[in-house]
Design an enzyme around this catalytic site. Sequence first.
Site, PDB file in Angstrom:
ATOM      1  N   HIS A 209       5.500 -25.865  15.556  1.00 36.40           N
ATOM      2  CA  HIS A 209       4.494 -26.412  16.468  1.00 36.40           C
ATOM      3  C   HIS A 209       4.761 -25.943  17.898  1.00 36.40           C
ATOM      4  O   HIS A 209       3.841 -25.557  18.623  1.00 36.40           O
ATOM      5  CB  HIS A 209       4.492 -27.945  16.421  1.00 36.40           C
ATOM      6  CG  HIS A 209       4.136 -28.510  15.098  1.00 36.40           C
ATOM      7  ND1 HIS A 209       4.894 -29.495  14.488  1.00 36.40           N
ATOM      8  CD2 HIS A 209       3.114 -28.250  14.250  1.00 36.40           C
ATOM      9  CE1 HIS A 209       4.336 -29.815  13.330  1.00 36.40           C
ATOM     10  NE2 HIS A 209       3.260 -29.077  13.156  1.00 36.40           N
TER      11      HIS A 209
ATOM     12  N   LYS B 108      -2.210 -43.630   6.909  1.00 34.98           N
ATOM     13  CA  LYS B 108      -0.868 -43.083   6.703  1.00 34.98           C
ATOM     14  C   LYS B 108       0.113 -43.762   7.638  1.00 34.98           C
ATOM     15  O   LYS B 108      -0.122 -43.861   8.830  1.00 34.98           O
ATOM     16  CB  LYS B 108      -0.862 -41.576   7.010  1.00 34.98           C
ATOM     17  CG  LYS B 108      -1.553 -40.728   5.968  1.00 34.98           C
ATOM     18  CD  LYS B 108      -1.699 -39.299   6.449  1.00 34.98           C
ATOM     19  CE  LYS B 108      -0.483 -38.468   6.208  1.00 34.98           C
ATOM     20  NZ  LYS B 108      -0.673 -37.062   6.574  1.00 34.98           N
TER      21      LYS B 108
ATOM     22  N   ARG C 269       0.128 -21.167   8.512  1.00 37.60           N
ATOM     23  CA  ARG C 269       1.313 -20.600   7.864  1.00 37.60           C
ATOM     24  C   ARG C 269       0.943 -19.711   6.691  1.00 37.60           C
ATOM     25  O   ARG C 269       1.679 -18.797   6.342  1.00 37.60           O
ATOM     26  CB  ARG C 269       2.233 -21.721   7.362  1.00 37.60           C
ATOM     27  CG  ARG C 269       2.896 -22.511   8.468  1.00 37.60           C
ATOM     28  CD  ARG C 269       3.623 -23.703   7.926  1.00 37.60           C
ATOM     29  NE  ARG C 269       2.625 -24.582   7.306  1.00 37.60           N
ATOM     30  CZ  ARG C 269       2.893 -25.613   6.538  1.00 37.60           C
ATOM     31  NH1 ARG C 269       4.128 -25.916   6.265  1.00 37.60           N
ATOM     32  NH2 ARG C 269       1.933 -26.345   6.038  1.00 37.60           N
TER      33      ARG C 269
ATOM     34  N   SER D  16       6.465 -30.206   8.465  1.00 42.56           N
ATOM     35  CA  SER D  16       6.871 -31.581   8.795  1.00 42.56           C
ATOM     36  C   SER D  16       7.272 -32.351   7.548  1.00 42.56           C
ATOM     37  O   SER D  16       8.229 -33.126   7.569  1.00 42.56           O
ATOM     38  CB  SER D  16       5.735 -32.311   9.518  1.00 42.56           C
ATOM     39  OG  SER D  16       5.517 -31.739  10.786  1.00 42.56           O
TER      40      SER D  16
END
Length: 155
Positions: free
Chosen positions: A18, A42, A91, A129
Amino acid sequence: MNTIALFPGSFDPFTKGHEDIVLRGLRLFDEVIIGIGRNARKERYFPLDQMIPLIEEAFKKYPAVRVISYDDLTANVARSEGATFLLRGLRNTTDFEYENGISQVNRYVYEEVETVFLITSPHLAPISSSIIRDLHRYGKQVDEFLPYKLTNQPV
C-alpha cells in the site's frame, strides 16, 4: 489546479505494498488521501484507532498525504474531498476483475471520478493484508511487511 486522488481500502493492516502505491501516486497527483473505509459487515483485526496513527506516522515526511476514515460510498467521499481520481493497486488479474467492477460503479455514482490503477511492484506483489493478519494471529513477526512497527506484536 490541484489533482487529488483518494486511495480507498480497509487497510487491515496497511502494508508496504500500500505504501508503495501511495508513494508512486505522489508522482502523479498533488495530494493522496488514504481513505480507510468502515464496513459494518466486517470486524477489523487491527482497530481503526490503532491503524490511523500508524499510517500517519509512516507518512509524516509527506505533507501531501493525509489519512481519513469514512462510512459512505467511496465515490461520495471522493466527491466531498475534492478528489477526481481513485488510486488503486493491482497485484494480479484477479485484483483487476474485482477492481474493474468497482470502478464502473464509482463512475456511475460520481461521473467525474477516474480510477487509476498502478501495478504492484514485483517484490511486493505476494504481500496481502489477509496473509499478514493470519501470520500475526498465529504469532509470527510481520514488521518486514509493514511501513511501521506494530505495538501489539505476537507473543
